[in-house]
Design a protein around this motif. Structure first.
Motif, PDB file in Angstrom:
ATOM      1  N   HIS A  21      -8.184  -0.740   1.961  1.00 49.65           N
ATOM      2  CA  HIS A  21      -7.523  -1.923   2.508  1.00 49.65           C
ATOM      3  C   HIS A  21      -8.027  -2.149   3.940  1.00 49.65           C
ATOM      4  O   HIS A  21      -8.973  -1.482   4.399  1.00 49.65           O
ATOM      5  N   LEU A 240      -1.042  -2.790  10.790  1.00 48.96           N
ATOM      6  CA  LEU A 240       0.317  -2.875  10.252  1.00 48.96           C
ATOM      7  C   LEU A 240       0.499  -4.108   9.376  1.00 48.96           C
ATOM      8  O   LEU A 240      -0.211  -5.114   9.526  1.00 48.96           O
ATOM      9  N   ASP A 241       1.472  -4.028   8.467  1.00 46.77           N
ATOM     10  CA  ASP A 241       1.795  -5.189   7.637  1.00 46.77           C
ATOM     11  C   ASP A 241       2.815  -6.062   8.358  1.00 46.77           C
ATOM     12  O   ASP A 241       3.207  -5.795   9.504  1.00 46.77           O
ATOM     13  N   GLU A 242       3.272  -7.103   7.673  1.00 48.40           N
ATOM     14  CA  GLU A 242       4.204  -8.042   8.304  1.00 48.40           C
ATOM     15  C   GLU A 242       5.548  -7.407   8.643  1.00 48.40           C
ATOM     16  O   GLU A 242       6.306  -7.937   9.468  1.00 48.40           O
ATOM     17  N   ASP A 243       5.852  -6.275   8.033  1.00 51.75           N
ATOM     18  CA  ASP A 243       7.102  -5.569   8.318  1.00 51.75           C
ATOM     19  C   ASP A 243       6.934  -4.481   9.377  1.00 51.75           C
ATOM     20  O   ASP A 243       7.868  -3.722   9.647  1.00 51.75           O
ATOM     21  N   ARG A 245       4.913  -1.893   9.162  1.00 54.33           N
ATOM     22  CA  ARG A 245       4.577  -0.598   8.577  1.00 54.33           C
ATOM     23  C   ARG A 245       3.068  -0.496   8.409  1.00 54.33           C
ATOM     24  O   ARG A 245       2.389  -1.505   8.187  1.00 54.33           O
ATOM     25  N   LYS A 246       2.552   0.739   8.519  1.00 52.75           N
ATOM     26  CA  LYS A 246       1.111   0.902   8.349  1.00 52.75           C
ATOM     27  C   LYS A 246       0.720   0.580   6.915  1.00 52.75           C
ATOM     28  O   LYS A 246       1.492   0.801   5.966  1.00 52.75           O
ATOM     29  N   LEU A 247      -0.472   0.022   6.757  1.00 51.87           N
ATOM     30  CA  LEU A 247      -0.976  -0.251   5.420  1.00 51.87           C
ATOM     31  C   LEU A 247      -1.159   1.065   4.681  1.00 51.87           C
ATOM     32  O   LEU A 247      -1.520   2.079   5.270  1.00 51.87           O
ATOM     33  N   ARG A 251       1.750   1.915  -1.146  1.00 50.22           N
ATOM     34  CA  ARG A 251       2.559   0.695  -1.197  1.00 50.22           C
ATOM     35  C   ARG A 251       1.754  -0.489  -1.714  1.00 50.22           C
ATOM     36  O   ARG A 251       2.188  -1.637  -1.623  1.00 50.22           O
ATOM     37  N   SER A 253      -0.918  -1.930  -0.561  1.00 50.27           N
ATOM     38  CA  SER A 253      -1.358  -2.913   0.435  1.00 50.27           C
ATOM     39  C   SER A 253      -2.587  -3.638  -0.106  1.00 50.27           C
ATOM     40  O   SER A 253      -3.410  -3.054  -0.820  1.00 50.27           O
ATOM     41  N   LYS A 254      -2.701  -4.914   0.235  1.00 45.21           N
ATOM     42  CA  LYS A 254      -3.768  -5.749  -0.348  1.00 45.21           C
ATOM     43  C   LYS A 254      -5.132  -5.098  -0.137  1.00 45.21           C
ATOM     44  O   LYS A 254      -5.538  -4.822   0.993  1.00 45.21           O
TER      45      LYS A 254
END
Length: 275
Positions: A21, A240-243, A245-247, A251, A253-254
């Motif tokens: 990612h 980090l993602d929108e929340d 949190r680390k990618l 989870r 992640s894209k």
């Protein structure tokens, strides 16, 4: 001395247990760009010792993603699963120093033995192993091998150091307690494999995420115990993602391949990462 022996050596070492990612792209591009800027070498390594999770399709996807980003690496790629004897030799050195002992405790066992609300924790927040099996006679078959941290720290004088952006960092490895250095299912661990690989490949500079900052304490201790050279370390900020949190692969992640399928270009990826 040959010119090749004086060049800096950088490496990107992903685990083929999922798709890359943006966080992985950030590390890979920082290493590659640094190697190019310094006139150094760039290596790619597959950290695939966990055969229960590593898959060939993920490894193939890593090559495809990195090539798409414009990265070029030296061949052959070192695959950890092909070098287990190197890690066994390092463990044997530590064992000869009386620093390893078998432990069959599960996470549930550790949780039961450290049930107090104020039980000590390691630098990553996990319950600190209480030393249940230390000093006891245990069968090594079907057991993890732990490092006797007190003995190990005493051998190196209690503290070790590393260079981070030209600043000396005190490692204080004892905060980790008796870490596992050989998992019973694979016969080694990330900590042993990474320090052995970096030494054998002549890595001079390690650029990796801040999530591995604390693990550097263990790695520097192992380098001192095994007489291995210490690279210069740099731990970059995490993507980090929108929340906030680390990618993470866990989870979902894209992945980079999905960004590519949506029409993103390598230039777009660099822009997303501020590179």
């Amino acid at each position: 001395m040959r010119e090749d022996e004086t060049r800096k050596v950088f490496r990107f070492a992903p685990s083929p247990n999922g798709y890359l990612h943006l966080g992985h792209a950030f590390s890979a591009l920082l290493d590659f760009d640094a190697a190019r800027r310094e006139g150094g070498r760039f290596l790619l390594r597959m950290e695939d010792i966990d055969k229960g999770r590593a898959r060939s399709e993920f490894e193939a996807a890593i090559y495809e993603d990195l090539a798409w980003l414009g990265l070029v690496w030296e061949e052959p790629v070192r695959r950890q699963s092909e070098h287990l004897d190197d890690y066994a030799a390092a463990l044997a050195e530590l064992d000869a120093l009386g620093l390893l002992y078998p432990c069959a405790c599960s996470r549930a066992d550790i949780a039961r033995a450290t049930s107090a609300a104020d039980a000590p924790r390691d630098p990553e927040g996990a319950l600190l192993y209480p030393g249940t099996c230390r000093g006891k006679r245990r069968d090594r078959a079907g057991a993890n091998l732990r490092l006797d941290m007190a003995k190990a720290a005493a051998l190196v004088g209690g503290e070790v150091f590393w260079d981070e952006h030209g600043k000396e960092i005190v490692a204080s490895p004892a905060e980790w307690g008796d870490v596992v250095l050989a998992r019973k299912d694979i016969g080694t661990s990330y900590h042993i494999a990474v320090v052995v690989d970096d030494a054998l490949q002549g890595v001079t500079d390690v650029v990796r995420g801040r999530d591995l900052y604390e693990a550097t304490r263990i790695h520097r201790l192992l380098q001192e115990l095994l007489g291995l050279p210490a690279p210069a370390y740099r731990h970059h900020a995490l993507v980090l993602d929108e929340d906030g949190r680390k990618l993470a692969k866990s989870r979902l992640s894209k992945p980079l391949w999905e960004l590519r399928a949506e029409g993103a270009t390598p230039t777009d990826v660099r822009a997303m990462l501020g590179l």
